[in-house]
Motif scaffolding. Structure first.
Motif, short mmCIF file in Angstrom:
data_model
loop_
_atom_site.label_atom_id
_atom_site.label_comp_id
_atom_site.label_asym_id
_atom_site.label_seq_id
_atom_site.Cartn_x
_atom_site.Cartn_y
_atom_site.Cartn_z
N ALA A 363 0.83 -1.21 0.00
CA ALA A 363 0.00 0.00 0.00
C ALA A 363 0.87 1.26 0.00
O ALA A 363 0.61 2.22 -0.73
CB ALA A 363 -0.93 -0.01 1.21
N LEU A 364 1.90 1.25 0.83
CA LEU A 364 2.80 2.40 0.89
C LEU A 364 3.51 2.61 -0.45
O LEU A 364 3.62 3.75 -0.94
CB LEU A 364 3.83 2.20 2.00
CG LEU A 364 4.95 3.25 2.09
CD1 LEU A 364 4.38 4.64 2.33
CD2 LEU A 364 5.95 2.87 3.19
N GLY A 365 4.00 1.53 -1.04
CA GLY A 365 4.70 1.65 -2.32
C GLY A 365 3.81 2.24 -3.40
O GLY A 365 4.25 3.08 -4.20
N LEU A 366 2.55 1.82 -3.44
CA LEU A 366 1.62 2.34 -4.44
C LEU A 366 1.36 3.83 -4.22
O LEU A 366 1.30 4.62 -5.18
CB LEU A 366 0.31 1.55 -4.40
CG LEU A 366 0.40 0.09 -4.86
CD1 LEU A 366 -0.93 -0.64 -4.62
CD2 LEU A 366 0.79 0.01 -6.34
N VAL A 367 1.18 4.23 -2.96
CA VAL A 367 0.94 5.64 -2.66
C VAL A 367 2.14 6.49 -3.03
O VAL A 367 2.01 7.57 -3.63
CB VAL A 367 0.58 5.82 -1.17
CG1 VAL A 367 0.59 7.30 -0.78
CG2 VAL A 367 -0.79 5.22 -0.89
N LEU A 368 3.34 6.02 -2.69
CA LEU A 368 4.55 6.77 -3.03
C LEU A 368 4.74 6.88 -4.53
O LEU A 368 5.15 7.93 -5.05
CB LEU A 368 5.77 6.11 -2.39
CG LEU A 368 5.86 6.20 -0.86
CD1 LEU A 368 7.00 5.33 -0.34
CD2 LEU A 368 6.06 7.64 -0.41
N ALA A 369 4.44 5.82 -5.25
CA ALA A 369 4.53 5.87 -6.71
C ALA A 369 3.52 6.86 -7.28
O ALA A 369 3.83 7.62 -8.22
CB ALA A 369 4.30 4.48 -7.30
N ALA A 370 2.31 6.89 -6.71
CA ALA A 370 1.30 7.85 -7.16
C ALA A 370 1.73 9.29 -6.88
O ALA A 370 1.52 10.19 -7.69
CB ALA A 370 -0.03 7.56 -6.49
#
Length: 575
Positions: A363-370
């Motif tokens: 979840a964190l990785g997806l948010v940071l990528a966004a």
């Protein structure tokens, strides 16, 4: 039956080495470019000007702001800032240095406490988490009482739990006396919460852990005497000199601030949830798991330390959430215990003793990528908004307003910011569930670089819109000994940069109380008095916003001469 106790593990040696390495490396984002940005109104202008006036007047008891009494906060930050100004001179670096130092000292205190509680590796992770929480570091670079309070509370509450961990063994007096000392300093930093928070946290800890025998260990009588010896003298001295102080400080600034919207800072109860999520990014995603783990382990010997940190976090968070006065820096004191709880959980995970954080990491990785993609798109914000308006015409008004008020960043800044977020996001996704050490390294490195880059590439555009430095320096050059400088509403940094008292027209805001102490009418003119001053023989320079200028222009005679414009502000002269 023997009381349950958590185990205090100090690990092997290397304390001084670790502290020095942490101070040197993590100190870079705290101190680099600290004096390169102008003071931001109102907070920085206020907390720089009060100590400057203390030094000028030679009075360390009665704080004044624009030379009228100002009793909203106790004096510890003013005293420390005054000492910094005395050593380094009257400049932005000297004004900000104490707050930045308190931020770094809080990171080092977090290492010391976590090492006593959980060992060296967990302590290093905890310190790195706090030192790479961008919201924490960036707020430490602003002159705020909250960072000084955070350091004092961390030192006080850490001293307590370290001292409590030695219960039943040879007791040491120093940690207990450090607890009372830093409680007193916290009270001198921001008032009654400096003793209310520690008292409440310790009360709930003793109740939940059933360790009532700690009351015998705490050296209450000599400790309270030490507390009073440090905290009480200023309150007594300022009350004797200023009979109006007690009612304003204790009733208005404490009781009414908590129970009413008298300060105009009302926010909903859930306000600090997104604030914490954003300011402790990327580590905020690990908060729920760390809190749940601390609660589940509360009955174990080692779990009592986690329960204490959990109470520390929850009480302060809920207190300010319930308060009717909310500002983003208020929850800074919960960052250290959260960093320790998260550090402890990651430490356990690396040993295979913790729950898998794969879902959280994804979840964190997806948010940071966004966030990375959004930062890259910010370089072309007008074009992106134009496309959105074409597709969703109903959003045209809010989107247009957003573009008008959004700070403009260079393409290089947007690409750099976006690249670092993408680096963190992709690295976290790649390490999720497989290599927690690699994930921590990626997050720490990315956040560390962000903390270094933001003051250089992002903050200049923000501070230029919020600081009156450029116009203040121009006014200082234009003003003669008999000139009058006027601001519409308080602009505290104008006094700082000009080194003189200014007249305040319009809304008096935080100067309202001081303006009513004695006859201050000449320094707080209404519109009729201002127009009379403008048309008189004295040279007048006025700071005001462009909208205020448009409404005032028809009444100004002689016609004003525009001496300068910067962002939303103007400087006009009657000659």
């Amino acid at each position: 039956m023997r009381d349950h106790k958590f185990i205090v593990r100090s690990g092997s040696g290397g304390w001084l080495r670790d502290l020095l390495i942490l101070a040197v490396i993590l100190g870079i984002p705290f101190f680099q470019y600290l004096g390169g940005l102008p003071l931001i109104d109102p907070d920085e202008g206020r907390y720089a000007e009060i100590p400057r006036e203390m030094l000028e007047r030679g009075d360390l008891i009665t704080p004044t702001l624009n030379y009228v009494k100002y009793f909203e906060k106790p004096p510890l930050l003013y005293w420390i800032n005054a000492a910094s100004l005395k050593v380094f001179g009257v400049n932005e670096f000297a004004a900000r240095f104490p707050s930045a130092l308190c931020g770094l000292l809080t990171v080092l205190a977090t290492y010391i406490i976590a090492r006593r509680l959980y060992g060296r590796r967990a302590a290093l992770i905890s310190a790195l988490i706090l030192g790479t929480s961008a919201g924490f570091v960036l707020q430490s670079r602003i002159i705020l009482t909250d960072m000084l309070l955070t350091f004092c509370l961390t030192a006080a509450l850490g001293s307590f739990i370290v001292a409590a961990g030695r219960e039943g063994r040879r007791s040491q007096a120093l940690p207990w006396y450090l607890f009372y000392l830093f409680c007193a300093l916290a009270t001198l930093a921001k008032g009654l919460i400096g003793m209310v928070f520690p008292a409440g946290i310790i009360f709930f800890f003793i109740v939940l852990s059933r360790r009532w025998n700690l009351l015998k260990e705490m050296r209450l009588i000599p400790g309270l005497l030490l507390f009073l010896a440090v905290a009480a003298p200023w309150f007594v001295a300022v009350s004797l000199r200023n009979p109006e102080f007690a009612h304003f400080f204790f009733i208005r600034e404490h009781f009414q601030r908590f129970t009413s919207t008298v300060h105009g800072r009302y926010q909903p109860f859930w306000f600090f949830v997104p604030v914490l999520l954003g300011t402790m990014l990327p580590w905020s995603f690990f908060i729920p798991g760390a809190l749940v783990r601390a609660w589940r382990d509360r009955h174990h010997d080692e779990g009592q330390a986690g329960m204490y940190l959990l109470i520390w976090t929850a009480l302060i968070f809920l207190f300010f959430s319930k308060s009717n006065s909310k500002l983003i820096p208020y929850i800074l004191p919960i960052f250290p215990p959260l960093a320790m709880l998260i550090g402890r959980r990651i430490d356990m995970l690396s040993d295979g003793r913790g729950r898998d954080m794969k879902g959280t990491a994804i979840a964190l990785g997806l948010v940071l990528a966004a966030l990375g993609a959004a930062a890259l798109g910010y370089a072309r914000l007008p074009q992106v908004v134009s496309l959105l308006i074409d597709r969703v015409p109903g959003w045209s008004v809010p989107l247009t307003q957003f573009v008008r008020h959004a700070p403009a960043f260079s393409v290089v800044a947007s690409v750099t910011l976006g690249g670092l977020f993408l680096f963190q996001g992709i690295g976290t996704l790649k390490a999720a569930g497989r290599n927690p050490v690699a994930m921590v390294v990626v997050l720490c490195l990315g956040s560390f670089l962000l903390e270094i880059i933001v003051p250089w590439m992002i903050m200049p555009q923000i501070t230029s819109a919020e600081s009156p430095r450029e116009l203040s320096l121009k006014a200082s050059a234009l003003a003669g000994p008999d000139s009058r400088i006027v601001t519409f509403g308080p602009m505290q940094a104008v006094s700082w940069y000009t080194g003189r008292r200014v007249l305040v027209a319009g809304d008096r805001d935080e100067l309202d109380f001081g303006s009513r102490q004695g006859d201050q009418s000449a320094w707080f003119p209404d519109q009729l008095a201002l127009l009379g001053l403008w048309g008189g023989e004295r040279h007048v320079l006025v700071f005001l916003k462009k909208g205020e200028f448009d409404s005032l222009l028809p009444a100004l005679n002689p016609t004003p001469v525009i001496k300068g414009e910067a962002a939303r502000r103007m400087l006009i002269s009657n000659r």
